[in-house]
Enzyme design. Structure first.
Site, PDB file in Angstrom:
ATOM      1  N   GLU A  45     -74.129   7.662  -0.665  1.00 46.12           N
ATOM      2  CA  GLU A  45     -74.803   8.780  -1.318  1.00 46.12           C
ATOM      3  C   GLU A  45     -74.827   9.812  -0.865  1.00 46.12           C
ATOM      4  O   GLU A  45     -74.844  10.224   0.585  1.00 46.12           O
ATOM      5  CB  GLU A  45     -76.252   7.962  -1.530  1.00 46.12           C
ATOM      6  CG  GLU A  45     -77.091   8.959  -2.059  1.00 46.12           C
ATOM      7  CD  GLU A  45     -78.745   8.342  -2.208  1.00 46.12           C
ATOM      8  OE1 GLU A  45     -79.506   8.914  -2.816  1.00 46.12           O
ATOM      9  OE2 GLU A  45     -78.873   7.561  -1.445  1.00 46.12           O
ATOM     10  N   LYS A 114     -78.407  10.028 -10.598  1.00 41.33           N
ATOM     11  CA  LYS A 114     -79.437   9.172 -10.328  1.00 41.33           C
ATOM     12  C   LYS A 114     -80.756   8.929 -10.992  1.00 41.33           C
ATOM     13  O   LYS A 114     -81.305   9.877 -11.258  1.00 41.33           O
ATOM     14  CB  LYS A 114     -79.825   9.071  -8.738  1.00 41.33           C
ATOM     15  CG  LYS A 114     -80.699   7.992  -8.078  1.00 41.33           C
ATOM     16  CD  LYS A 114     -80.918   8.533  -6.288  1.00 41.33           C
ATOM     17  CE  LYS A 114     -81.530   7.233  -5.619  1.00 41.33           C
ATOM     18  NZ  LYS A 114     -81.551   7.560  -4.401  1.00 41.33           N
ATOM     19  N   CYS A 148     -77.941   3.836  -4.768  1.00 36.72           N
ATOM     20  CA  CYS A 148     -79.066   3.344  -3.935  1.00 36.72           C
ATOM     21  C   CYS A 148     -80.323   2.857  -4.452  1.00 36.72           C
ATOM     22  O   CYS A 148     -80.220   1.705  -4.946  1.00 36.72           O
ATOM     23  CB  CYS A 148     -79.532   4.738  -2.832  1.00 36.72           C
ATOM     24  SG  CYS A 148     -80.401   4.361  -1.502  1.00 36.72           S
TER      25      CYS A 148
END
Length: 266
Positions: A45, A114, A148
């Site tokens: 990330e 994300k 994540c």
């Protein structure tokens, strides 16, 4: 269909001296991954800039097809390997925590923002994405992207399974003391949605953050095919789509679902 060999680069913590330094790291990892027979390299990330960049975030953010994307494309084409990398994406006045997939010929294949932002830093720095399933094909394998914290939501992974993702790629920056995520939760996610899952973390310290490492590639049967330790490492594993059919025949979670019972969950 032949298995797809993937390499996960668990890079060291610390903000790179520059984007140029990060790209040099990508190139070295791509070279080593290609020499090991990989056709896909997964990095962490925000691997382009580092995670704890503070006030530099706005200056480091680039458009999806910005100069760094073009340089990653050159690296991918040079070594004949697809690359997933994380970066701050600028779109007008918004900045997204994004992951981009470049094909082994250098062509852009997918860009994901994300959707589940973690903690005060991310919620103040980024605008959440609103597209839950982003996919592209590499060597005939359908690859999906999450980042994540996204993988900690079973609904996000199940959406990929129902959408046909065979390899779910998750660049991450998981910190200590949450080692149970790669050790327990990630294998459970792969098993319950019966897909391959590649989880590429950082390691070491960066500002006040101490990253847990433990990057892994898990099969649809929940078995860990590759696992990094807590230091800088490049690990390899083969992604065999045939294992997905075998896992779903053995335990037919997707076929036995009763979604009409779950609507009240929202």
């Amino acid at each position: 269909m032949a298995p797809l060999r993937a390499a996960l680069y668990q890079g060291p913590g610390g903000v790179p001296e520059s984007v140029d330094a990060a790209l040099a790291g990508f190139e070295e990892a791509a070279r080593r991954a290609a020499e090991g027979g990989a056709r896909l390299l997964v990095t962490a990330e925000l691997s382009l800039t580092g995670y704890a960049v503070g006030d530099r975030l706005a200056a480091l953010a680039e458009e999806a097809d910005g100069p760094s994307a073009r340089r990653v494309a050159e690296i991918a084409a040079r070594y004949g390997i697809a690359i997933v990398y994380g970066y701050p994406e600028r779109d007008g006045t918004a900045v997204h925590n994004a992951a981009r997939l470049i094909g082994p010929d250098g062509a852009p294949l997918a860009n994901y923002r994300k959707t589940h932002l973690f903690g005060d830093f991310e919620r103040s720095a980024f605008t959440a994405g609103d597209t839950p399933v982003v996919q592209a094909d590499v060597d005939g394998v359908r690859i999906g992207l999450l980042i994540c914290y996204d993988v900690e939501f079973p609904e996000a992974v199940r959406a990929h399974a129902l959408g046909g993702t065979q390899l779910l790629v998750v660049p991450t920056a998981l910190m200590r003391p949450y080692e149970f995520v790669p050790r327990t939760l990630v294998p459970a996610r792969a098993y319950e949605s019966q897909l391959h899952l590649a989880y590429a973390n950082r390691c070491g310290a960066e500002g006040d953050y101490h990253f847990a490492g433990l990057s892994c590639l898990v099969g649809p049967d929940g078995a860990v095919r590759a696992r990094a330790g807590t230091g800088e490492e490049l690990v390899f594993a083969d992604v065999d789509p045939a294992l997905i059919d075998a896992a779903r025949a053995e335990t037919p979670y997707l076929a036995d679902r009763r979604p009409e019972l779950y609507r009240a969950l929202g």
